[in-house]
Design a protein around this motif. Structure first.
Motif, PDB file in Angstrom:
ATOM      1  N   CYS A  97     -76.334   1.999  35.695  1.00  7.05           N
ATOM      2  CA  CYS A  97     -76.620   1.136  36.717  1.00  7.05           C
ATOM      3  C   CYS A  97     -76.920   1.350  37.723  1.00  7.05           C
ATOM      4  CB  CYS A  97     -74.560   1.213  36.479  1.00  7.05           C
ATOM      5  SG  CYS A  97     -74.569  -1.012  37.649  1.00  7.05           S
ATOM      6  N   ASN A 153     -76.066  -0.651  40.415  1.00  6.58           N
ATOM      7  CA  ASN A 153     -74.967  -2.057  41.250  1.00  6.58           C
ATOM      8  C   ASN A 153     -74.412  -1.226  42.571  1.00  6.58           C
ATOM      9  OD1 ASN A 153     -76.793  -4.155  40.763  1.00  6.58           O
ATOM     10  ND2 ASN A 153     -75.923  -4.400  38.789  1.00  6.58           N
ATOM     11  N   PHE A 170     -65.532  -1.768  43.111  1.00  4.54           N
ATOM     12  CA  PHE A 170     -64.056  -0.503  42.070  1.00  4.54           C
ATOM     13  C   PHE A 170     -64.695  -0.009  40.981  1.00  4.54           C
ATOM     14  CE2 PHE A 170     -66.028  -4.847  40.799  1.00  4.54           C
ATOM     15  CZ  PHE A 170     -66.619  -4.997  39.973  1.00  4.54           C
ATOM     16  N   CYS A 171     -66.387  -0.163  40.672  1.00  8.51           N
ATOM     17  CA  CYS A 171     -66.266   0.601  39.987  1.00  8.51           C
ATOM     18  C   CYS A 171     -66.956   1.688  39.482  1.00  8.51           C
ATOM     19  CB  CYS A 171     -68.089  -0.448  39.338  1.00  8.51           C
ATOM     20  SG  CYS A 171     -68.047  -0.241  37.166  1.00  8.51           S
ATOM     21  N   VAL A 210     -68.427   3.567  36.721  1.00  8.72           N
ATOM     22  CA  VAL A 210     -70.369   3.392  35.980  1.00  8.72           C
ATOM     23  C   VAL A 210     -71.446   4.317  36.120  1.00  8.72           C
ATOM     24  CG1 VAL A 210     -71.882   2.020  34.501  1.00  8.72           C
ATOM     25  CG2 VAL A 210     -69.168   1.680  35.019  1.00  8.72           C
ATOM     26  N   PRO A 211     -71.811   3.894  37.752  1.00 12.48           N
ATOM     27  CA  PRO A 211     -72.583   4.609  38.653  1.00 12.48           C
ATOM     28  C   PRO A 211     -72.549   5.706  38.645  1.00 12.48           C
ATOM     29  CG  PRO A 211     -72.503   2.424  39.833  1.00 12.48           C
ATOM     30  CD  PRO A 211     -70.783   2.446  38.842  1.00 12.48           C
ATOM     31  N   GLN A 249     -75.547  -1.887  31.061  1.00 16.80           N
ATOM     32  CA  GLN A 249     -74.633  -2.453  31.659  1.00 16.80           C
ATOM     33  C   GLN A 249     -74.879  -3.406  32.839  1.00 16.80           C
ATOM     34  OE1 GLN A 249     -74.256   1.025  31.253  1.00 16.80           O
ATOM     35  NE2 GLN A 249     -72.088   0.140  30.800  1.00 16.80           N
ATOM     36  N   ARG A 264     -70.779  -8.260  45.110  1.00 17.71           N
ATOM     37  CA  ARG A 264     -71.402  -8.322  43.897  1.00 17.71           C
ATOM     38  C   ARG A 264     -72.508  -9.458  44.329  1.00 17.71           C
ATOM     39  NH1 ARG A 264     -69.725  -6.992  39.299  1.00 17.71           N
ATOM     40  NH2 ARG A 264     -70.078  -9.021  38.684  1.00 17.71           N
TER      41      ARG A 264
HETATM   42 FE1  SF4 Z   1     -72.834  -1.688  37.794  1.00 18.06          FE
HETATM   43 FE2  SF4 Z   1     -71.300  -3.649  36.394  1.00 18.06          FE
HETATM   44 FE3  SF4 Z   1     -69.623  -1.580  37.095  1.00 18.06          FE
HETATM   45 FE4  SF4 Z   1     -70.855  -3.339  39.036  1.00 18.06          FE
HETATM   46  S1  SF4 Z   1     -69.533  -3.708  37.303  1.00 18.06           S
HETATM   47  S2  SF4 Z   1     -71.086  -1.155  39.161  1.00 18.06           S
HETATM   48  S3  SF4 Z   1     -73.278  -4.124  37.110  1.00 18.06           S
HETATM   49  S4  SF4 Z   1     -71.103  -1.085  35.352  1.00 18.06           S
END
Ligand code: SF4
Ligand code: 5AD
Length: 450
Positions: free
Chosen positions: A157, A159, A163-164, A166-167, A201, A277
């Motif tokens: 990802c 983005n 808060f995330c 994942v990246p 994602q 977002r």
């Molecule tokens: Fe990526 Fe979804 Fe995490 Fe945002 S919430 S950084 S779009 S994985």
């Protein structure tokens, strides 16, 4: 005599993406290991982990601790931790668990055979390299009793929602070649498959960086064209990248199910901005209105976070307002959990735990009401259902899903497992529906004549 094949046990935490990754691990290791459902028999025990919230990370650590006695009884057992927590913690996991043999990150999956071979010689290993490319693998083998499949179409990802994690743990976005995806789905349908869920994602940005640029909607079109595909779903969408083209695909592509998971996260523009977002509440609701216009049957689900840093009571009330305005059919809601490396973890105005708990309860009470309303609207209607198994509460009943994703339980012959059939919805419950089986036309007219 042929040597008995070694046994692999995989414990999976987290999202559908992790479930798909665990299948990939089993596929990659298949020449040497056969899957076992019993962890006690395993020669290789892999834990596929989730780092999205602190709670998920704690579960992994406590499972790891509880495996000490098993490893003591079976010193030859190779114990490995993979996935997002492995990516995040790396070496630290080896120090935390002295009985652990192997730590492999989200892309170490592809190197598993070699890593496992080295671990079996007694070496303790960490592989958390994040590379851009996704090697394409030999065709997956689909067993004929399989009627649902998840197909990963992209990884990572770009983005950086504040808060995330994942990246950081899954790296930058990378799309798979469309032809490889089409071939995989075609092989699944040829083996009797009915329903495919495409995973990524942020599937809406599928296609960026491919040699042949293809949009996500074009990919859906190509899959929908495959004869025999009954149901097509996907997750997850980012509201900012949801195109008009994709909105109009709903109700147009026959296999594409009338359900969209569109995580909104919050209802106050101030909070959405701090979350990075890239849309406002009004922009989100405008897309919802377009979806409902393009496809009046559309069911919508979402993800929501309560207690993001700086969230006031007024901000939170705007989340409730947005939920009512969007009329979500289902919502997954979470207390904000600070994650390593993410920007929001360093924001000074963290919300106290008690306020998060209280807001989550109020939000969930509202969602229960909205879900029950949406279920009640289905009562009396006849709908198509894909029969997935037995009902959880009463095993003598069958359980399946509507195209709009609600669970429906009903009495019917066991032979319907894996088949599409029709039910009339008779009762609405908070988490499921009850239905009456509608036997195919010929049978029902025969019964009427009796
Ligand atoms: Fe990526 Fe979804 Fe995490 Fe945002 S919430 S950084 S779009 S994985
Ligand atoms: N705290 C709480 N919830 C989170 N999510 C992602 N990161 C966090 C976090 N740090 C939620 C989001 C996302 C879903 C998969 O998990 O709602 O959409």
């Amino acid at each position: 005599m042929v040597e008995a094949q070694r046994k692999l046990y995989i414990r999976t935490f987290g999202c559908q993406m992790n479930v798909a990754d665990s299948e990939l691990m089993a596929q990659i290791l298949a020449p040497e290991y056969v899957l076992t459902p019993a962890s006690e028999d395993a020669d290789l025990y892999l834990i596929n982990t989730c780092a999205i919230r602190r709670k998920s990370e704690e579960k992994v650590k406590s499972l790891l601790g509880s495996l000490r006695p098993l490893k003591r009884r079976r010193p030859q057992l190779i114990l490995g931790v993979g996935g997002c927590v492995a990516q995040q913690e790396g070496e630290r996991l080896l120090a935390f668990a002295p009985h652990l043999n192997l730590v492999f990150g989200t892309q170490g999956i592809y190197r598993l055979p070699d890593l496992v071979r080295r671990a079996s010689t007694g070496e303790r290993l960490v592989d958390v390299a994040l590379k851009r490319e996704i090697p394409d693998l030999p065709q997956r083998h689909w067993s004929s009793d399989r009627f649902q499949a998840m197909v990963t179409i992209m990884r990572g990802c770009n983005n950086f929602c504040t808060f995330c994690v994942v990246p950081y743990v899954r790296g930058r976005e990378h799309s798979r070649e469309p032809q490889a995806i089409v071939n995989e789905v075609a092989a699944f349908i040829n083996a009797g498959g009915k329903e495919v869920t495409l995973l990524g994602q942020n599937v809406n940005s599928y296609g960026r960086g491919l040699s042949e640029p293809v949009t996500f909607t074009e990919l859906l079109q190509r899959l929908d064209d495959l004869p025999g595909l009954q149901r097509l779903r996907f997750a997850t969408s980012h509201p900012r990248d949801l195109s008009t083209e994709l909105i109009h695909a709903f109700g147009q592509l026959p296999a594409l199910c009338e359900h969209l998971h569109l995580p909104v996260q919050a209802g106050a523009d101030r909070i959405l901005k701090r979350m990075n977002r890239g849309y406002t509440a009004a922009e989100y609701l405008a897309k919802v209105a377009m979806l409902r216009q393009a496809c009046p049957d559309m069911a919508l689900s979402t993800d929501l976070i309560v207690g993001f840093p700086g969230e006031t009571e007024a901000d939170f009330n705007q989340t409730l307002d947005l939920m009512r305005a969007a009329g979500f059919d289902q919502a997954f809601s979470f207390k904000y959990s600070p994650r390593p490396q993410t920007r929001a973890a360093a924001f000074p105005d963290q919300v106290p735990e008690a306020a998060k708990t209280e807001r989550l309860m109020r939000l969930q009470a509202l969602q229960n009401e909205l879900t029950l309303n949406s279920h009640a609207r289905l009562v009396g209607q006849e709908r198509e259902v894909l029969v997935e198994g037995q009902s959880k509460r009463s095993p003598e009943e069958l359980s399946g899903r509507l195209r709009t994703n609600q669970v429906v339980n009903f009495s019917g012959p066991r032979e319907l497992l894996g088949c599409l059939t029709r039910v009339t919805i008779t009762e609405a419950h908070p988490h499921s529906l009850k239905g009456r089986w509608v036997p195919p036309a010929s049978t029902s007219s025969m019964q009427e004549e009796d």
